[in-house]
Design a protein around this motif. Structure first.
Motif, PDB file in Angstrom:
ATOM      1  N   ARG A 109      41.314  34.596  33.951  1.00  0.00           N
ATOM      2  CA  ARG A 109      40.655  34.488  35.253  1.00  0.00           C
ATOM      3  C   ARG A 109      41.118  35.539  36.263  1.00  0.00           C
TER       4      ARG A 109
ATOM      5  N   ALA B 244      40.153  38.602  36.757  1.00  0.00           N
ATOM      6  CA  ALA B 244      39.035  39.334  37.381  1.00  0.00           C
ATOM      7  C   ALA B 244      38.341  38.496  38.446  1.00  0.00           C
ATOM      8  N   ALA B 245      38.237  37.184  38.209  1.00  0.00           N
ATOM      9  CA  ALA B 245      37.598  36.305  39.190  1.00  0.00           C
ATOM     10  C   ALA B 245      38.427  36.232  40.467  1.00  0.00           C
TER      11      ALA B 245
ATOM     12  N   SER C  80      38.367  39.647  42.241  1.00  0.00           N
ATOM     13  CA  SER C  80      37.079  39.863  42.915  1.00  0.00           C
ATOM     14  C   SER C  80      37.031  39.094  44.232  1.00  0.00           C
TER      15      SER C  80
ATOM     16  N   GLN D 108      44.108  44.712  38.992  1.00  0.00           N
ATOM     17  CA  GLN D 108      44.111  43.620  38.018  1.00  0.00           C
ATOM     18  C   GLN D 108      44.829  44.084  36.757  1.00  0.00           C
TER      19      GLN D 108
ATOM     20  N   GLY E 234      38.705  35.985  29.004  1.00  0.00           N
ATOM     21  CA  GLY E 234      38.298  36.632  30.249  1.00  0.00           C
ATOM     22  C   GLY E 234      37.146  37.606  30.101  1.00  0.00           C
TER      23      GLY E 234
ATOM     24  N   ASN F 218      33.886  37.285  29.923  1.00  0.00           N
ATOM     25  CA  ASN F 218      32.738  37.086  30.807  1.00  0.00           C
ATOM     26  C   ASN F 218      33.025  37.623  32.207  1.00  0.00           C
ATOM     27  N   HIS F 219      34.227  37.334  32.718  1.00  0.00           N
ATOM     28  CA  HIS F 219      34.581  37.830  34.056  1.00  0.00           C
ATOM     29  C   HIS F 219      34.683  39.354  34.051  1.00  0.00           C
TER      30      HIS F 219
ATOM     31  N   HIS G 100      31.123  40.985  34.146  1.00  0.00           N
ATOM     32  CA  HIS G 100      30.397  40.766  35.400  1.00  0.00           C
ATOM     33  C   HIS G 100      31.073  41.444  36.589  1.00  0.00           C
ATOM     34  N   ALA G 101      32.392  41.602  36.544  1.00  0.00           N
ATOM     35  CA  ALA G 101      33.057  42.394  37.589  1.00  0.00           C
ATOM     36  C   ALA G 101      32.562  43.835  37.547  1.00  0.00           C
TER      37      ALA G 101
END
Length: 337
Positions: A73, A75-76, A79, A92, A103, A105-106, A109-110
């Protein structure tokens, strides 16, 4: 940028560094601290966010703001921090498992959103913290504790994933190559938008020698090519080899043979909008091709965090109410006695 001068010591914390002796994390930590000193962004304007893994201990060793978050998580959190505090420089730190497995998916999308964070992906092709399982970047056939007969999976190639997510900045370095590491980390920080620096890293305990062909300066001269903007693609210990285009692909040539000179070689343009050549360069691997190091892609594009704040200001300018209190007073009101 701050006018104050910093040294790498200004970014060192007082914590004992708890990594295995010889781990590539040590070298990357030193390179990151040197890059931060040269960028001259004050420690109090810098944040380092990590997930879970050996490399994710890094925030403890930085004299900056830091957050050791949960698995996958980073990147979430990074962000959210950048969007809420756009003036902060956000780094990061993720391993190949943390960043590309749970991670993943994050990560994509980042990049798709182009949030202005600097993603440092330490790729040692193994899960080190949990004692040696194969990771999303381990090659097919890799023997590990979780694949004793060899994994039957094909790996992610981080550059391919980054470009597929429409990433605008991708660079690569080797953990033991301090100068290249500092250079690409600085370039990543100066890029406006999401940047990815893949660090080819050695795990001395569970995957020792995974970067053996790039471990020393002499080996890199033969097995890697340093890409520099506006310069011909030359490599080799004697600077006698280069890259040319052949059809839709690339080929390695030797200078002097068949009248080939540096003027015949490809010129690196990291700023080209079309990522076709960037992708081909990033995916090169031996024994026929050198590994591309340096800044491979660096293309300007609108940053998500800036766009969000611009949109908020645009909407506020058109609305009579800018706060919750003002909004509650925009409609009809009644007084009960």
């Amino acid at each position: 940028m701050s006018q104050q001068q910093y040294t790498f010591k200004d970014f060192k914390s007082d914590q004992y560094v708890r990594w295995c002796p010889g781990c590539g994390d040590h070298a990357l930590l030193n390179s990151l601290q040197k890059a931060m000193a040269e960028l001259a962004v004050p420690p109090h304007m810098t944040a380092v966010i990590s997930g879970i893994g050996c490399s994710s201990r890094l925030p403890y060793y930085m004299n900056t703001y830091g957050f050791h978050t949960i698995h996958g998580r980073a990147a979430a959190i990074a962000s959210g921090l950048k969007i809420a505090n756009p003036g902060i420089t956000v780094w990061q730190i993720s391993g190949d498992g943390d960043g590309l497995a749970i991670g993943g998916n994050h990560f994509i999308h980042a990049l798709r959103r182009n949030v202005d964070i600097n993603i440092v992906l330490l790729n040692n092709r193994i899960y080190g913290l949990t004692k040696g399982q194969y990771s999303p970047t381990s090659p097919r056939g890799f023997v590990s504790k979780s694949s004793p007969y060899g994994t039957v999976e094909d790996p992610f190639r981080p550059a391919e994933l980054a470009f597929g997510a429409r990433g605008h900045f991708f660079a690569r370095c080797v953990d033991s190559d301090t100068q290249c590491s500092v250079d690409v980390l600085k370039a990543a920080a100066l890029h406006k938008g999401a940047s990815v620096v893949e660090v080819l890293q050695n795990c001395v305990i569970f995957n020792n020698g995974s970067q053996s062909m790039l471990a020393t300066k002499e080996l890199r001269s033969e097995n890697a090519i340093y890409l520099e903007a506006g310069k011909p693609m030359v490599f080799g210990k004697n600077r006698d080899k280069g890259l040319m285009q052949e059809g839709f692909g690339l080929k390695v040539v030797r200078l002097g043979e068949n009248g080939i000179t540096e003027s015949d070689l490809l010129i690196h343009d990291p700023h080209c909008e079309d990522n076709t050549l960037h992708m081909k360069l990033a995916l090169m691997e031996g024994p026929d091709f050198p590994v591309a190091l340096g800044v491979i892609r660096d293309v300007a594009a609108p940053a998500y965090d800036e766009a969000v704040h611009a949109q908020i200001e645009e909407v506020k300018a058109k609305k009579p109410a800018h706060t919750l209190g003002e909004y509650l007073r925009t409609g009809d009101t009644w007084e009960i006695k």
